[in-house]
Write an enzyme that holds these catalytic residues in place. Structure first.
Site, PDB file in Angstrom:
ATOM      1  N   HIS A 244     -37.602  35.169   0.654  1.00 47.55           N
ATOM      2  CA  HIS A 244     -37.019  33.899   1.089  1.00 47.55           C
ATOM      3  C   HIS A 244     -37.060  32.841  -0.008  1.00 47.55           C
ATOM      4  O   HIS A 244     -37.994  32.754  -0.795  1.00 47.55           O
ATOM      5  CB  HIS A 244     -37.689  33.386   2.368  1.00 47.55           C
ATOM      6  CG  HIS A 244     -39.173  33.218   2.296  1.00 47.55           C
ATOM      7  ND1 HIS A 244     -39.925  32.964   3.417  1.00 47.55           N
ATOM      8  CD2 HIS A 244     -40.048  33.278   1.273  1.00 47.55           C
ATOM      9  CE1 HIS A 244     -41.193  32.853   3.081  1.00 47.55           C
ATOM     10  NE2 HIS A 244     -41.285  33.044   1.786  1.00 47.55           N
ATOM     11  N   ASN A 245     -35.981  32.077  -0.071  1.00 47.82           N
ATOM     12  CA  ASN A 245     -35.819  30.952  -0.990  1.00 47.82           C
ATOM     13  C   ASN A 245     -35.768  31.359  -2.456  1.00 47.82           C
ATOM     14  O   ASN A 245     -35.930  30.525  -3.348  1.00 47.82           O
ATOM     15  CB  ASN A 245     -36.903  29.902  -0.768  1.00 47.82           C
ATOM     16  CG  ASN A 245     -36.823  29.280   0.608  1.00 47.82           C
ATOM     17  OD1 ASN A 245     -37.618  29.600   1.486  1.00 47.82           O
ATOM     18  ND2 ASN A 245     -35.828  28.417   0.823  1.00 47.82           N
TER      19      ASN A 245
END
Length: 337
Positions: A244-245
């Site tokens: 994520h991210n």
């Protein structure tokens, strides 16, 4: 889809280059093949010198070679080009053109009434398209694709069988998802409360820009808050995990079985070899090259080449391995080198 054969004149106009040999021996070409397997109506190519031995015995009607390649005892005409592999790629794209969407809709597909799908989009058997989805002209969804609510998919995308695009994710134009790719799975985010791992809602999305390709069974997690982003022209191989991210810059290459931990930023034009592992919250500069099986635990400046576990500058890794081999030989002279 059958395409017309190419004459030598048409092929030269397409690829450029200098013809060496008798052009009257060149037939109309119907495809490409390897040096060993090519027939008289096919074009072969020599892009790796380890296969140079196969040139003399090749039955190809034409062989693509580099401008500076020395070729002896070759019966077939040669076309000298700047990059034989690129020339081969262009020929393959001619002989095997992509299939154009035509608006086919399988009766087993489930399409929410609020979805806006261009008229020419192909939707195969057992596809599911959720509420508020937008799909642009020329895109194709193969069997079993799931597109969850509020997804945006651009023009001329191709989602292969059983790919999943989770809620709110965005695909720009000409994105390719190979079979089983998962875009927008939950990021791996938990907080320990003293007794259990408390799941943190992952409320961001995944954004794939123009011309991104994601390989079979690769997973790209949605952001915890902001988005996970893959910039234009980046190609991701099979069995890759992107946390994520993460942000990956344009025109990068990520080879199979790579794992990238959350919130790491990777620059433009990077090359990441197979089975590389990258820790979280790192910054990898533009043009970085990571050798296969490297373990990256710290930031890397632009333009560097790293290898090893833990990853270090490639030259230092070579020296270290040479010293280790010497140490082993010194301790046991009979040891197999």
């Amino acid at each position: 889809m059958a395409v017309p054969p190419l004459t030598i004149e048409q092929l030269q106009r397409m690829l450029g280059g200098e013809l060496v040999g008798d052009p009257s021996r060149c037939p109309a070409f119907t495809g490409c093949n390897t040096l060993a397997a090519a027939g008289s109506s096919e074009v072969a190519f020599l892009a790796n010198r380890k296969y140079r031995h196969a040139v003399a015995s090749s039955s190809a009607g034409l062989i693509l070679v580099a401008d500076n390649e020395v070729v002896a005892d070759c019966a077939a005409p040669l076309l000298r080009v700047a990059d034989p592999y690129l020339a081969f790629a262009r020929l393959q794209r001619y002989f095997f053109p992509d299939i154009a969407a035509s608006g086919l809709r399988h009766p087993s597909a489930v399409i929410d009434a609020s979805a806006r799908v261009a008229d020419d989009v192909d939707i195969a058997a057992r596809c599911v398209i959720g509420a508020g989805v937008v799909i642009g002209s020329g895109s194709r969804l193969d069997a079993g694709v799931v597109v969850e609510a509020d997804v945006r998919i651009g023009r001329d995308c191709h989602l292969h069988a059983n790919a999943v695009v989770a809620k709110g994710c965005r695909l720009a134009d000409r994105v390719i998802l190979q079979a089983g790719a998962i875009i927008g799975s939950d990021g791996f985010g938990y907080a320990w409360n003293g007794a259990a791992h408390l799941k943190i809602p992952q409320v961001g999305a995944v954004v794939l820009e123009d011309d991104v390709e994601v390989g079979a069974n690769s997973c790209i997690d949605r952001g915890a808050l902001g988005d996970t982003t893959i910039a234009a022209g980046t190609k991701i191989d099979n069995l890759v995990q992107i946390g994520h991210n993460v942000s990956i810059g344009s025109r990068s290459i990520v080879v199979s079985q790579v794992g990238i931990s959350g919130s790491t930023t990777i620059g433009r034009g990077c090359q990441i070899g197979g089975q590389v592992g990258i820790a979280g919250h790192l910054k990898i500069g533009d043009g970085v090259r990571l050798a296969a099986k490297s373990g990256v635990i710290s930031d890397i400046a632009a333009g560097e080449t790293f290898a090893g576990l833990p990853a270090m500058p490639h030259r230092a890794w070579l020296k270290l391995n040479a010293k280790l081999r010497k140490l082993l030989r010194d301790r046991d002279p009979k040891r197999d080198r």
